[in-house]
Design a protein around this motif. Structure first.
Motif, PDB file in Angstrom:
ATOM      1  N   UNK A   1       8.576   2.037  -5.352  1.00 39.76           N
ATOM      2  CA  UNK A   1       9.272   0.844  -4.862  1.00 39.76           C
ATOM      3  C   UNK A   1      10.314   1.192  -3.812  1.00 39.76           C
ATOM      4  N   UNK A   2      10.950   2.351  -3.966  1.00 40.79           N
ATOM      5  CA  UNK A   2      11.934   2.784  -2.983  1.00 40.79           C
ATOM      6  C   UNK A   2      11.330   3.137  -1.638  1.00 40.79           C
ATOM      7  N   UNK A   3      10.008   3.342  -1.584  1.00 44.63           N
ATOM      8  CA  UNK A   3       9.330   3.701  -0.343  1.00 44.63           C
ATOM      9  C   UNK A   3       8.638   2.510   0.315  1.00 44.63           C
ATOM     10  N   UNK A   4       8.733   1.346  -0.286  1.00 44.22           N
ATOM     11  CA  UNK A   4       8.146   0.134   0.279  1.00 44.22           C
ATOM     12  C   UNK A   4       9.224  -0.649   1.034  1.00 44.22           C
ATOM     13  N   UNK A   5       8.826  -1.577   1.909  1.00 39.60           N
ATOM     14  CA  UNK A   5       9.812  -2.369   2.644  1.00 39.60           C
ATOM     15  C   UNK A   5      10.700  -3.180   1.698  1.00 39.60           C
ATOM     16  N   UNK A   6      11.958  -3.364   2.110  1.00 37.96           N
ATOM     17  CA  UNK A   6      12.910  -4.111   1.285  1.00 37.96           C
ATOM     18  C   UNK A   6      12.919  -5.571   1.720  1.00 37.96           C
ATOM     19  N   UNK A   7      11.805  -6.258   1.556  1.00 41.50           N
ATOM     20  CA  UNK A   7      11.709  -7.667   1.914  1.00 41.50           C
ATOM     21  C   UNK A   7      10.597  -8.312   1.081  1.00 41.50           C
ATOM     22  N   UNK A   8      10.217  -9.527   1.428  1.00 39.69           N
ATOM     23  CA  UNK A   8       9.200 -10.247   0.654  1.00 39.69           C
ATOM     24  C   UNK A   8       7.861  -9.509   0.674  1.00 39.69           C
ATOM     25  N   UNK A   9       7.528  -8.879   1.795  1.00 38.05           N
ATOM     26  CA  UNK A   9       6.275  -8.130   1.872  1.00 38.05           C
ATOM     27  C   UNK A   9       6.296  -6.959   0.897  1.00 38.05           C
ATOM     28  N   UNK A  10       7.416  -6.258   0.810  1.00 41.25           N
ATOM     29  CA  UNK A  10       7.532  -5.141  -0.117  1.00 41.25           C
ATOM     30  C   UNK A  10       7.372  -5.581  -1.558  1.00 41.25           C
TER      31      UNK A  10
ATOM     32  N   UNK B   1       5.852  13.515  -3.815  1.00 41.54           N
ATOM     33  CA  UNK B   1       4.615  13.618  -3.037  1.00 41.54           C
ATOM     34  C   UNK B   1       3.582  12.594  -3.512  1.00 41.54           C
ATOM     35  N   UNK B   2       3.547  12.358  -4.810  1.00 38.76           N
ATOM     36  CA  UNK B   2       2.657  11.347  -5.366  1.00 38.76           C
ATOM     37  C   UNK B   2       3.063   9.959  -4.884  1.00 38.76           C
ATOM     38  N   UNK B   3       4.365   9.674  -4.927  1.00 39.69           N
ATOM     39  CA  UNK B   3       4.860   8.351  -4.553  1.00 39.69           C
ATOM     40  C   UNK B   3       4.620   8.045  -3.075  1.00 39.69           C
ATOM     41  N   UNK B   4       4.750   9.043  -2.196  1.00 35.06           N
ATOM     42  CA  UNK B   4       4.522   8.778  -0.774  1.00 35.06           C
ATOM     43  C   UNK B   4       3.065   8.426  -0.508  1.00 35.06           C
ATOM     44  N   UNK B   5       2.148   9.132  -1.154  1.00 31.67           N
ATOM     45  CA  UNK B   5       0.722   8.839  -0.967  1.00 31.67           C
ATOM     46  C   UNK B   5       0.383   7.448  -1.496  1.00 31.67           C
ATOM     47  N   UNK B   6       0.943   7.096  -2.653  1.00 32.34           N
ATOM     48  CA  UNK B   6       0.676   5.777  -3.239  1.00 32.34           C
ATOM     49  C   UNK B   6       1.251   4.681  -2.346  1.00 32.34           C
ATOM     50  N   UNK B   7       2.449   4.880  -1.819  1.00 35.37           N
ATOM     51  CA  UNK B   7       3.073   3.875  -0.952  1.00 35.37           C
ATOM     52  C   UNK B   7       2.253   3.667   0.322  1.00 35.37           C
ATOM     53  N   UNK B   8       1.682   4.745   0.857  1.00 35.48           N
ATOM     54  CA  UNK B   8       0.847   4.616   2.058  1.00 35.48           C
ATOM     55  C   UNK B   8      -0.397   3.777   1.764  1.00 35.48           C
ATOM     56  N   UNK B   9      -0.997   3.965   0.609  1.00 42.43           N
ATOM     57  CA  UNK B   9      -2.202   3.203   0.251  1.00 42.43           C
ATOM     58  C   UNK B   9      -1.843   1.745   0.005  1.00 42.43           C
ATOM     59  N   UNK B  10      -0.761   1.496  -0.724  1.00 44.55           N
ATOM     60  CA  UNK B  10      -0.331   0.116  -0.983  1.00 44.55           C
ATOM     61  C   UNK B  10      -0.022  -0.612   0.316  1.00 44.55           C
ATOM     62  N   UNK B  11       0.571   0.090   1.250  1.00 48.26           N
ATOM     63  CA  UNK B  11       0.968  -0.510   2.525  1.00 48.26           C
ATOM     64  C   UNK B  11      -0.238  -0.738   3.438  1.00 48.26           C
TER      65      UNK B  11
END
Length: 151
Positions: free
Chosen positions: A107-116, A28-38
């Motif tokens: 990292x597993x919740x971010x895009x798997x490309x240069x943007x990620x 749950x922590x990781x999903x919230x952080x990934x949303x903010x980073x994105x």
């Protein structure tokens, strides 16, 4: 003819947030952080641009998991050589390098490309309560916990 709005990098303001991982569930922590980073929490979110903010995670050593994941969840890494696979449990990795647990989950919740890969550089994780980013004046961010969830 109307044109689609596209935010320019100069107009995007990047904020800094501090998240305390103490007694938080890892996923749950990781999903919230990934949303903010994105940048998905902002009105000018654009899928192919870096519109997100910086996140500093403190107390990574106190992150929590449910069930028997402490003994059963495995983290794998490979040296690249034949027979170079190493595995360790959540509990062992948390004692050794607690920052890596939060980093791998986000990292597993971010895009798997240069943007990620670019977004991942905006995540700063620290095991203890101290961090060297005070000069950026980060805002404290509280992650919503589910009332009545298993502790």
């Amino acid at each position: 003819m109307q044109k689609t709005y596209l935010p320019s990098p100069a107009t995007l303001e990047k904020k800094w947030y501090v998240v305390d991982a103490e007694n938080q569930r890892l996923g749950r922590l990781a999903t919230q952080i990934a949303m903010i980073l994105r940048g998905k929490t902002k009105p000018d979110y654009t899928p192919f641009m870096d519109t997100g903010d910086f996140v500093v995670v403190i107390n990574a050593e106190k992150v929590d998991v449910t069930g028997r994941k402490r003994e059963q969840k495995l983290y794998r890494r490979h040296s690249g050589r034949p027979g170079g696979m190493k595995t360790e449990t959540f509990d062992h990795l948390q004692n050794r390098i607690p920052e890596r647990i939060v980093e791998k989950a986000v990292k597993g919740m971010l895009p798997k490309n240069a943007l990620g890969r670019q977004l991942f550089t905006k995540l700063k994780v620290y095991a203890g309560p101290d961090h060297p980013h005070q000069s950026q004046q980060p805002e404290t961010l509280t992650i919503q916990t589910i009332p009545g969830a298993n502790s």
